[in-house]
Write a protein that holds these residues in place. Structure first.
Motif, PDB file in Angstrom:
ATOM      1  N   THR A  65      37.295  23.213  12.791  1.00  0.00           N
ATOM      2  CA  THR A  65      37.350  23.146  11.322  1.00  0.00           C
ATOM      3  C   THR A  65      36.324  24.112  10.735  1.00  0.00           C
ATOM      4  N   GLU A  99      30.865  13.686   5.327  1.00  0.00           N
ATOM      5  CA  GLU A  99      31.651  12.469   5.588  1.00  0.00           C
ATOM      6  C   GLU A  99      33.121  12.697   5.225  1.00  0.00           C
ATOM      7  N   MET A 100      33.340  13.341   4.057  1.00  0.00           N
ATOM      8  CA  MET A 100      34.727  13.598   3.640  1.00  0.00           C
ATOM      9  C   MET A 100      35.397  14.582   4.600  1.00  0.00           C
ATOM     10  N   SER A 102      34.824  14.958   7.803  1.00  0.00           N
ATOM     11  CA  SER A 102      35.274  14.357   9.055  1.00  0.00           C
ATOM     12  C   SER A 102      36.441  13.405   8.808  1.00  0.00           C
ATOM     13  N   TRP A 103      36.504  12.790   7.614  1.00  0.00           N
ATOM     14  CA  TRP A 103      37.680  11.964   7.280  1.00  0.00           C
ATOM     15  C   TRP A 103      38.939  12.857   7.274  1.00  0.00           C
ATOM     16  N   ILE A 104      38.802  14.049   6.678  1.00  0.00           N
ATOM     17  CA  ILE A 104      39.954  14.965   6.577  1.00  0.00           C
ATOM     18  C   ILE A 104      40.382  15.429   7.976  1.00  0.00           C
ATOM     19  N   GLU A 105      39.391  15.723   8.811  1.00  0.00           N
ATOM     20  CA  GLU A 105      39.714  16.127  10.192  1.00  0.00           C
ATOM     21  C   GLU A 105      40.528  15.039  10.886  1.00  0.00           C
ATOM     22  N   GLU A 106      39.986  13.820  10.805  1.00  0.00           N
ATOM     23  CA  GLU A 106      40.577  12.709  11.555  1.00  0.00           C
ATOM     24  C   GLU A 106      41.936  12.288  10.990  1.00  0.00           C
ATOM     25  N   ASN A 107      42.051  12.276   9.645  1.00  0.00           N
ATOM     26  CA  ASN A 107      43.248  11.702   9.021  1.00  0.00           C
ATOM     27  C   ASN A 107      44.271  12.733   8.560  1.00  0.00           C
ATOM     28  N   GLY A 137      40.566   9.067  -2.956  1.00  0.00           N
ATOM     29  CA  GLY A 137      40.229   9.832  -1.750  1.00  0.00           C
ATOM     30  C   GLY A 137      41.022  11.124  -1.699  1.00  0.00           C
ATOM     31  N   LYS A 139      43.794  13.867  -1.015  1.00  0.00           N
ATOM     32  CA  LYS A 139      45.250  13.857  -0.777  1.00  0.00           C
ATOM     33  C   LYS A 139      45.708  15.288  -0.556  1.00  0.00           C
TER      34      LYS A 139
END
Ligand code: GLY
Length: 283
Positions: A65, A99-100, A102-107, A137, A139
């Motif tokens: 990323t 934090e956001m 890694s959320w984007i990476e994961e989800n 969050g 999108k």
């Protein structure tokens, strides 16, 4: 309302009311404002928030990323005026914190790459998620499979590792073997200089001066987007002509330096937004 075909980043009309939506359908489908790109129309939920671009490089297995960036799509200051391909960008984007990201990476990124692999269309290249940071969050607005323009300029301005090594490892499926990418810790800001009239009709062939002066400034690089050489001179050859990009100790100093570069460059009708990166400075 979106023209489904290619419209150089301009085929979206964001509507507030039902009447605006009906008018947009007429503009796209009946008046064919975007030509044949408007043969089919995509209707999507309107999302409110700030947009961010998260780009990743993948060889189909491993995802690297890149630092997030933020574009400025509307033509005029404070995000007014018609949509463009992008009038300026900065990276990193404080809107997308660690934090956001890694959320984007994961989800977002990992499931997308895995879904393409599972469906026997493994993807190697740049996966660019255009995201809206909403109250609910992040999108996804769209995916591109290329570097963003102008997001690419501030991102690559900060990349200290060898881009060719990175791209070769991507092609060869060896992204898991490369060293972590090295980044200049300083942020970068890119200001797009455009032709008079853009994103509407514009003239080409205007002689551009001051490029060497701008390039001689510390930490400034001028990326050419819509230029050509005519009789040994650099001339404008597109709507978005140059991406004047600078590094700085903070986003505010990078902005200042980018606009110093812009000031050196001239051609008849040249213009740019004056507020690139202010959103980040206000965060
Ligand atoms: N800056 C928007 C894009 O490259 O699609």
């Amino acid at each position: 309302m979106k023209a489904d075909g290619l419209a150089a980043g301009k085929g979206v009309i964001v509507c507030q009311h039902r009447a605006d939506a009906i008018e947009a359908i007429d503009r796209i489908g009946v008046d064919r404002e975007f030509g044949d790109a408007g043969r089919d129309i995509v209707i999507e939920e309107r999302l409110d928030g700030q947009e961010a671009s998260v780009l990743a490089i993948t060889d189909g297995q491993t995802i690297v990323t890149l630092p997030p960036a933020q574009d400025h799509k509307p033509a005029k200051d404070v995000d007014k005026g018609p949509n463009t391909g992008g009038m300026g960008a900065y990276s990193p984007a404080p809107l997308v914190d660690a934090e956001m990201l890694s959320w984007i990476e994961e989800n977002v990124l990992v499931p997308t790459v895995h879904a393409m692999k599972r469906s026997r269309h493994p993807f190697r290249g740049v996966l660019y998620a255009g995201l809206m940071a909403t109250n609910q969050g992040p999108k996804v607005l769209e995916y591109n499979v290329r570097f963003g323009d102008p997001e690419c300029q501030p991102i690559l301005m900060r990349l200290q590792s060898d881009l060719v090594d990175l791209l070769e490892a991507t092609v060869d499926g060896r992204l898991d073997e490369i060293e972590p990418l090295q980044w200049d810790p300083r942020p970068a800001v890119c200001v797009v200089m455009a032709s008079e009239g853009y994103p509407g009709p514009y003239e080409k062939g205007k002689v551009i001066t001051g490029l060497d002066e701008a390039a001689a400034l510390d930490d400034v690089k001028v990326f050419h987007a819509g230029t050509a050489i005519r009789d040994g001179k650099v001339v404008s050859a597109g709507g978005r002509v140059l991406g004047v990009t600078a590094l700085g100790k903070s986003i505010a100093t990078a902005k200042l330096q980018a606009y110093r570069g812009v000031k050196c460059i001239r051609w008849p009708g040249a213009w740019c937004r004056k507020d690139i990166s202010d959103k980040a400075i206000q965060v």
